[in-house]
Enzyme design. Sequence first.
Site, PDB file in Angstrom:
ATOM      1  N   GLN A 140       0.842  -1.195   0.000  1.00 45.56           N
ATOM      2  CA  GLN A 140       0.000   0.000   0.000  1.00 45.56           C
ATOM      3  C   GLN A 140       0.877   1.245   0.000  1.00 45.56           C
ATOM      4  O   GLN A 140       1.980   1.232   0.518  1.00 45.56           O
ATOM      5  CB  GLN A 140      -0.987  -0.009   1.169  1.00 45.56           C
TER       6      GLN A 140
ATOM      7  N   SER B  18       0.535   6.866   2.963  1.00 42.59           N
ATOM      8  CA  SER B  18       1.146   7.982   3.694  1.00 42.59           C
ATOM      9  C   SER B  18       2.240   8.668   2.896  1.00 42.59           C
ATOM     10  O   SER B  18       2.861   8.069   2.015  1.00 42.59           O
ATOM     11  CB  SER B  18       1.757   7.472   4.999  1.00 42.59           C
TER      12      SER B  18
ATOM     13  N   SER C 159       4.022  -0.616   3.762  1.00 38.91           N
ATOM     14  CA  SER C 159       4.252  -1.971   4.283  1.00 38.91           C
ATOM     15  C   SER C 159       4.527  -2.956   3.164  1.00 38.91           C
ATOM     16  O   SER C 159       3.863  -2.923   2.132  1.00 38.91           O
ATOM     17  CB  SER C 159       3.026  -2.452   5.072  1.00 38.91           C
TER      18      SER C 159
ATOM     19  N   GLU D  44      -9.826  -2.144   6.201  1.00 41.46           N
ATOM     20  CA  GLU D  44      -8.557  -2.268   6.897  1.00 41.46           C
ATOM     21  C   GLU D  44      -8.765  -2.217   8.408  1.00 41.46           C
ATOM     22  O   GLU D  44      -8.161  -2.950   9.168  1.00 41.46           O
ATOM     23  CB  GLU D  44      -7.603  -1.149   6.463  1.00 41.46           C
TER      24      GLU D  44
ATOM     25  N   ASN E 102      -5.120   5.222  16.404  1.00 39.52           N
ATOM     26  CA  ASN E 102      -6.235   5.029  17.332  1.00 39.52           C
ATOM     27  C   ASN E 102      -6.819   6.363  17.807  1.00 39.52           C
ATOM     28  O   ASN E 102      -7.984   6.419  18.188  1.00 39.52           O
ATOM     29  CB  ASN E 102      -5.793   4.155  18.502  1.00 39.52           C
ATOM     30  N   GLU E 103      -6.009   7.421  17.747  1.00 42.06           N
ATOM     31  CA  GLU E 103      -6.558   8.735  18.092  1.00 42.06           C
ATOM     32  C   GLU E 103      -7.626   9.146  17.071  1.00 42.06           C
ATOM     33  O   GLU E 103      -8.694   9.641  17.428  1.00 42.06           O
ATOM     34  CB  GLU E 103      -5.442   9.789  18.146  1.00 42.06           C
TER      35      GLU E 103
END
Lengths: 389, 330
Positions: free
Chosen positions: A125, A128, A160, A244, A370-371
């Site tokens: 992928q 970012s 990744s 995802e 997670n934020e």
Amino acid sequence: MDLDFTAAEDAFRAEARAWLTAHVPAVPLPSLETEEGFAAHREWERTLFADRWSVVSWPEEYGGRGASILRWLIFEEEYYAAGAPGRVSQNGINLLAPTLFEHGTDEQRARVLPSMASGEVIWAQAWSEPESGSDLASLRSTAVRTAGGWLLSGQKTWSSRAAFADRAFGLFRSDPEAARPHQGLTYLMFPLDAPGVTVRPIGRLDGKPAFAELFLDEVFVPDEDVIGAPGQGWRVAMSTAGNERGLTLRSPGRFTAAAERLTGLWRDGADPSDTALRDRVADAVIAARAYRLFTYSNASRIAAGESIGAESSLNKVFWSELDIALHETALDVLGPYGELSDEATEAPAHGSWAEGHTFSLAGPIYAGTNEIQRDIIAERLLGLPKGRR
Amino acid sequence: MRFLLDDEQREFARSLDAMLTASDTPGAVRAWASGDTAPGRALWSRLAEAGVFALAVPEPYEGLGPLPVELAVAFTELGRHAVPGPLVETVAAAALLDRLGDQDAAAAWLPRIAAGKAVVSLCVPAAGSPYALDPDATDAVLVVAGDTVLLTEDAGPVQPSADPARRLARPLGGTVLARGPEVEAAAGHAADVAALVTAAQALGLGRALLDRTVAYVKQRTQFGVAIGSFQAVKHRLADTLLALEFAQPLLHSAALALAGPDGREAGREIAAAKVAAGDSAYAAARAALQLHGAVGYTDELDLSLWIRKARPLREAWGTPAACRARVLAP
């Protein structure tokens, strides 16, 4: 309300278990984040594919079995209970494939999916960028129109598997004049060995090259490798973001299997008077069970015609924190042996707990931190007002 | 597999919720805490009419049960409204009476429990507590001591709880209702039922605390904006929801297991549900208190009726430590 499997589902489970018993390597493969391990895992994908176990939920024409979500969950439970290898193809299978099923053309599906299912083409992928993480829509890599296709330029990072993968998929800015950041983006697939692509592997926390930076300098991509309409990339990508985070990336089977192994480790080696440790083992068992049941509940909702939206953010926070807690507890049970890596000959369980711990630490960061997930939960599930991040 | 409540179960929950919303339940809780049990008993009768207690009583004794999933659904609503009284103990006593194999005792009490005419407390010291809940407001207290079940109407002085709506006392004396080897297994089953519905109550309690707090942070403004727009507030509430959402399937699975044949596995599942529901409800109480600020710390605000119940429910019928040990029991 029930948790019962049909006779046919039990038979499917038995078939999967028998195949896995016969085929799962007795000695774990080398880490898939190394060149040698990557090749071994690619070979394992071929083995899975040969007997149609690599993509059980896909239609048969692409190498799958047309399995229901419930059967896919059953397969995953058996897969991880059998101690089978990690899936080097997972970025393609879990992110790109659902996008192609939803937004791709028949031609794209026929061209891309079979080689993905067999492990012949491994996908990375490319979301970012150095300046665009959580604020992905601010991305600056460009796709410029050219005859018959697009020229990609810019820099992608934290990609990744890209150190050893064959192709990648991601978002590019095709209309710099668009009114808002998430408009004017296009979803494209591109080769990692094409002229103009430079791949710089990045060592993760333990030094293994688990991800990479991609430098793109006018890389040509034909029109046939655009997914969805040009300019609609954000909408197309968000359909995979849900995958995802939610149901398909982290199936409960891997956590129930890990909790089972942790319980065994604790029974065999831990001080029985250490009730603080016992409570953490119990909490890991409870949470793994909760995640499995929550997923069955979501699968039942999907089977009943409902759709899962922002709820996928609940999954993502839960499994990523569970994964860390499971591995931290295992390392505490192992004491001085916990830090031994998969390369240490004396490492318990071939170093899988140490490697798993390192891997788990990334969980709260990737696939949307997670934020950000907690913002989504608060705003979309609880209805709290938007504010500054 | 269809691991979802069916329409009838959802409708049952909705109707209980609506009935309790319309019944000034906070008023009944406050009256109960001051020793006036009349509004609480009136509420009890309405719950009986809705069929809540019949869910724990088998058909030969004028009940509908045992129906553990429906009990879990009902007790989630009872917890959501912080309904006072020995609700858990009464349905657990019904489970005990059903399993004793004593038809006279069953015939004497179960139809009255189903009809809401008997409020029964239950004390099983082996399950953790020497106290009976609300013995002064009941028609009977059952006490399990070894292989004996005692029936009494007497209890020692009330030992006030930090939750004034919970009135604890040690049962005194009593006549023998049953004695024999079947008592231990029956008491174990009753304690399992108690733990299951306590977990359900805790889950409902946590949901109510979350809902009220979400509503509050949307309307409370500071620095010119709703405090619910602040990330620290959002994340705390997101975590509260997360814990409750993942406790719920454990509860429903435990209820299914209790209806099934494998008692040992049911015990482990109930213990898991109890830990998750108790922890998540207490965390919800802490979040509710913190995000309401000083007003949340007052007795005046009805929020206190929920907040102070969270800790007792977490400990009742299986402490977190006891439940965690049970989850891992071979």
